[in-house]
Scaffold this motif. Structure first.
Motif, PDB file in Angstrom:
ATOM      1  N   PHE A  60      49.913  19.901 -34.694  1.00 35.54           N
ATOM      2  CA  PHE A  60      49.852  20.395 -36.067  1.00 35.54           C
ATOM      3  C   PHE A  60      49.439  21.860 -36.055  1.00 35.54           C
ATOM      4  O   PHE A  60      48.597  22.279 -35.259  1.00 35.54           O
ATOM      5  CB  PHE A  60      48.852  19.570 -36.877  1.00 35.54           C
ATOM      6  CG  PHE A  60      49.273  18.139 -37.067  1.00 35.54           C
ATOM      7  CD1 PHE A  60      49.912  17.740 -38.225  1.00 35.54           C
ATOM      8  CD2 PHE A  60      49.029  17.188 -36.076  1.00 35.54           C
ATOM      9  CE1 PHE A  60      50.316  16.426 -38.406  1.00 35.54           C
ATOM     10  CE2 PHE A  60      49.425  15.872 -36.239  1.00 35.54           C
ATOM     11  CZ  PHE A  60      50.071  15.483 -37.406  1.00 35.54           C
ATOM     12  N   LEU A  98      39.581  20.816 -41.537  1.00 30.55           N
ATOM     13  CA  LEU A  98      40.417  20.333 -40.431  1.00 30.55           C
ATOM     14  C   LEU A  98      39.609  20.150 -39.155  1.00 30.55           C
ATOM     15  O   LEU A  98      39.832  19.192 -38.409  1.00 30.55           O
ATOM     16  CB  LEU A  98      41.574  21.308 -40.189  1.00 30.55           C
ATOM     17  CG  LEU A  98      42.576  21.454 -41.336  1.00 30.55           C
ATOM     18  CD1 LEU A  98      43.657  22.466 -40.964  1.00 30.55           C
ATOM     19  CD2 LEU A  98      43.209  20.111 -41.694  1.00 30.55           C
ATOM     20  N   TRP A 140      39.278  16.805 -37.081  1.00 36.64           N
ATOM     21  CA  TRP A 140      39.663  16.680 -35.669  1.00 36.64           C
ATOM     22  C   TRP A 140      38.503  16.140 -34.819  1.00 36.64           C
ATOM     23  O   TRP A 140      38.720  15.407 -33.857  1.00 36.64           O
ATOM     24  CB  TRP A 140      40.192  17.997 -35.121  1.00 36.64           C
ATOM     25  CG  TRP A 140      41.644  17.875 -34.813  1.00 36.64           C
ATOM     26  CD1 TRP A 140      42.222  17.682 -33.587  1.00 36.64           C
ATOM     27  CD2 TRP A 140      42.741  17.883 -35.753  1.00 36.64           C
ATOM     28  NE1 TRP A 140      43.594  17.555 -33.698  1.00 36.64           N
ATOM     29  CE2 TRP A 140      43.934  17.679 -35.010  1.00 36.64           C
ATOM     30  CE3 TRP A 140      42.821  18.031 -37.131  1.00 36.64           C
ATOM     31  CZ2 TRP A 140      45.181  17.639 -35.606  1.00 36.64           C
ATOM     32  CZ3 TRP A 140      44.067  17.984 -37.734  1.00 36.64           C
ATOM     33  CH2 TRP A 140      45.230  17.796 -36.985  1.00 36.64           C
ATOM     34  N   LEU A 192      45.702  20.436 -32.549  1.00 38.52           N
ATOM     35  CA  LEU A 192      45.670  21.344 -33.697  1.00 38.52           C
ATOM     36  C   LEU A 192      45.721  22.766 -33.165  1.00 38.52           C
ATOM     37  O   LEU A 192      44.881  23.162 -32.352  1.00 38.52           O
ATOM     38  CB  LEU A 192      44.394  21.138 -34.511  1.00 38.52           C
ATOM     39  CG  LEU A 192      44.205  22.075 -35.723  1.00 38.52           C
ATOM     40  CD1 LEU A 192      45.280  21.829 -36.777  1.00 38.52           C
ATOM     41  CD2 LEU A 192      42.812  21.896 -36.321  1.00 38.52           C
ATOM     42  N   LEU A 213      49.844  22.350 -41.666  1.00 36.83           N
ATOM     43  CA  LEU A 213      48.766  21.970 -42.578  1.00 36.83           C
ATOM     44  C   LEU A 213      48.255  23.227 -43.256  1.00 36.83           C
ATOM     45  O   LEU A 213      47.905  24.199 -42.590  1.00 36.83           O
ATOM     46  CB  LEU A 213      47.631  21.288 -41.807  1.00 36.83           C
ATOM     47  CG  LEU A 213      48.037  20.088 -40.945  1.00 36.83           C
ATOM     48  CD1 LEU A 213      46.834  19.545 -40.191  1.00 36.83           C
ATOM     49  CD2 LEU A 213      48.686  18.986 -41.785  1.00 36.83           C
ATOM     50  N   TRP A 231      43.511  13.941 -46.165  1.00 34.58           N
ATOM     51  CA  TRP A 231      44.052  14.745 -45.064  1.00 34.58           C
ATOM     52  C   TRP A 231      44.041  13.946 -43.766  1.00 34.58           C
ATOM     53  O   TRP A 231      44.980  14.041 -42.952  1.00 34.58           O
ATOM     54  CB  TRP A 231      43.268  16.044 -44.921  1.00 34.58           C
ATOM     55  CG  TRP A 231      43.569  17.024 -46.007  1.00 34.58           C
ATOM     56  CD1 TRP A 231      42.928  17.147 -47.204  1.00 34.58           C
ATOM     57  CD2 TRP A 231      44.606  18.012 -46.021  1.00 34.58           C
ATOM     58  NE1 TRP A 231      43.500  18.152 -47.964  1.00 34.58           N
ATOM     59  CE2 TRP A 231      44.526  18.692 -47.257  1.00 34.58           C
ATOM     60  CE3 TRP A 231      45.583  18.394 -45.102  1.00 34.58           C
ATOM     61  CZ2 TRP A 231      45.394  19.740 -47.598  1.00 34.58           C
ATOM     62  CZ3 TRP A 231      46.458  19.418 -45.431  1.00 34.58           C
ATOM     63  CH2 TRP A 231      46.357  20.076 -46.672  1.00 34.58           C
ATOM     64  N   VAL A 236      47.442  13.206 -41.534  1.00 34.84           N
ATOM     65  CA  VAL A 236      47.587  13.579 -40.114  1.00 34.84           C
ATOM     66  C   VAL A 236      47.877  12.344 -39.274  1.00 34.84           C
ATOM     67  O   VAL A 236      48.784  12.346 -38.418  1.00 34.84           O
ATOM     68  CB  VAL A 236      46.315  14.302 -39.625  1.00 34.84           C
ATOM     69  CG1 VAL A 236      46.314  14.434 -38.106  1.00 34.84           C
ATOM     70  CG2 VAL A 236      46.209  15.675 -40.278  1.00 34.84           C
ATOM     71  N   THR A 237      47.122  11.283 -39.490  1.00 35.73           N
ATOM     72  CA  THR A 237      47.308  10.066 -38.697  1.00 35.73           C
ATOM     73  C   THR A 237      48.704   9.490 -38.882  1.00 35.73           C
ATOM     74  O   THR A 237      49.372   9.092 -37.914  1.00 35.73           O
ATOM     75  CB  THR A 237      46.248   9.017 -39.095  1.00 35.73           C
ATOM     76  OG1 THR A 237      44.943   9.572 -38.892  1.00 35.73           O
ATOM     77  CG2 THR A 237      46.389   7.763 -38.259  1.00 35.73           C
ATOM     78  N   ALA A 250      51.443  11.677 -37.264  1.00 30.55           N
ATOM     79  CA  ALA A 250      51.387  11.692 -35.801  1.00 30.55           C
ATOM     80  C   ALA A 250      51.922  10.417 -35.168  1.00 30.55           C
ATOM     81  O   ALA A 250      52.120  10.362 -33.945  1.00 30.55           O
ATOM     82  CB  ALA A 250      49.950  11.924 -35.344  1.00 30.55           C
TER      83      ALA A 250
END
Length: 247
Positions: A72, A87, A91, A105, A154, A203, A207-208, A211
């Motif tokens: 990302f 973020l 992470w 990231l 993102l 968020w 992301v999950t 991915a």
């Protein structure tokens, strides 16, 4: 930076007193500028809005970086308004839960000002070190290649004047998840997924989901980009030239 708010206020007062015209990079910027000048008791001069053009290097065809895991991107100077902190905390939680399977990231941009808490995490948090990469001084063509191979952009900023990484990503075929602020709606309503910039769980879910191998959510975002035509410099000058010619 320290003292910059006062200097910028003086710039705007100077614009209000002396400018024959204002060229704005978005309708949101234009409206905020007009409102600020009126509050200061100044009559705004004529305003033309011209969205900034995307360089030809950005497009679906061309060299591409091939990451070894979901990757990302977040683009922009590392400063509080860009909301990198959200973020990085995300992470850290992902790294604690997923270990080596944590997505990567990539922070594209130099370190800025008033960002001590962000820099502290980058320099001292061992959990995110294997999964977060800082890239500064990347060329236009290098960024385009990175965008062609990444999972998503993102953009969780609290405020933006325009948000050009969003349209650069869209031109490159890269799905975008962006904060739900007016200028992002202005430039990306047809293809972005929008989240509140304070919605940490939202968020994390985005992301999950993106991915996941063969992510259906990513396929939906990528499909929205089919036929997308990014803003160009000819259109920018078509928009601002009539006002310039009238002066």
């Amino acid at each position: 930076r320290p003292g910059e708010a006062g200097r910028h206020a003086e710039r705007l007062r100077t614009i209000g007193r002396h400018a024959a015209a204002i060229l704005a990079n978005s309708h949101d910027t234009a409206e905020r500028t007009r409102a600020h000048l009126r509050r200061a008791g100044l009559a705004p001069p004529p305003v033309a809005v011209g969205h900034l053009g995307v360089e030809p290097a950005f497009g679906p065809a061309g060299p591409s970086v091939t990451p070894d895991r979901p990757t990302f991107l977040v683009c922009g100077t590392i400063e509080p308004r860009k909301n990198h902190l959200l973020l990085l905390h995300l992470w850290r939680a992902l790294a604690e839960r997923l270990g080596p399977e944590t997505p990567r990231l990539v922070l594209v941009g130099r370190r800025g000002w008033e960002a001590e808490n962000i820099v502290d995490l980058l320099d001292r948090c061992e959990a995110i070190r294997p999964h977060v990469v800082e890239v500064s001084g990347l060329s236009t063509h290098g960024l385009a290649a990175l965008m062609r191979g990444a999972t998503a952009l993102l953009m969780p900023s609290f405020t933006e004047g325009y948000g050009i990484p969003i349209v650069e990503a869209a031109a490159s075929g890269l799905p975008v998840v962006a904060s739900d602020i007016p200028v992002h709606r202005e430039i990306g309503a047809s293809f972005c997924d929008f989240l509140d910039p304070l919605d940490g769980p939202g968020w994390a879910r985005a992301v999950t989901t993106l991915a996941e191998p063969g992510s259906a959510a990513r396929a939906v975002l990528a499909e929205r980009l089919l036929g997308y035509r990014s803003p160009g410099w000819p259109e920018h000058f078509d928009a601002v030239s009539p006002l310039l010619d009238s002066l």
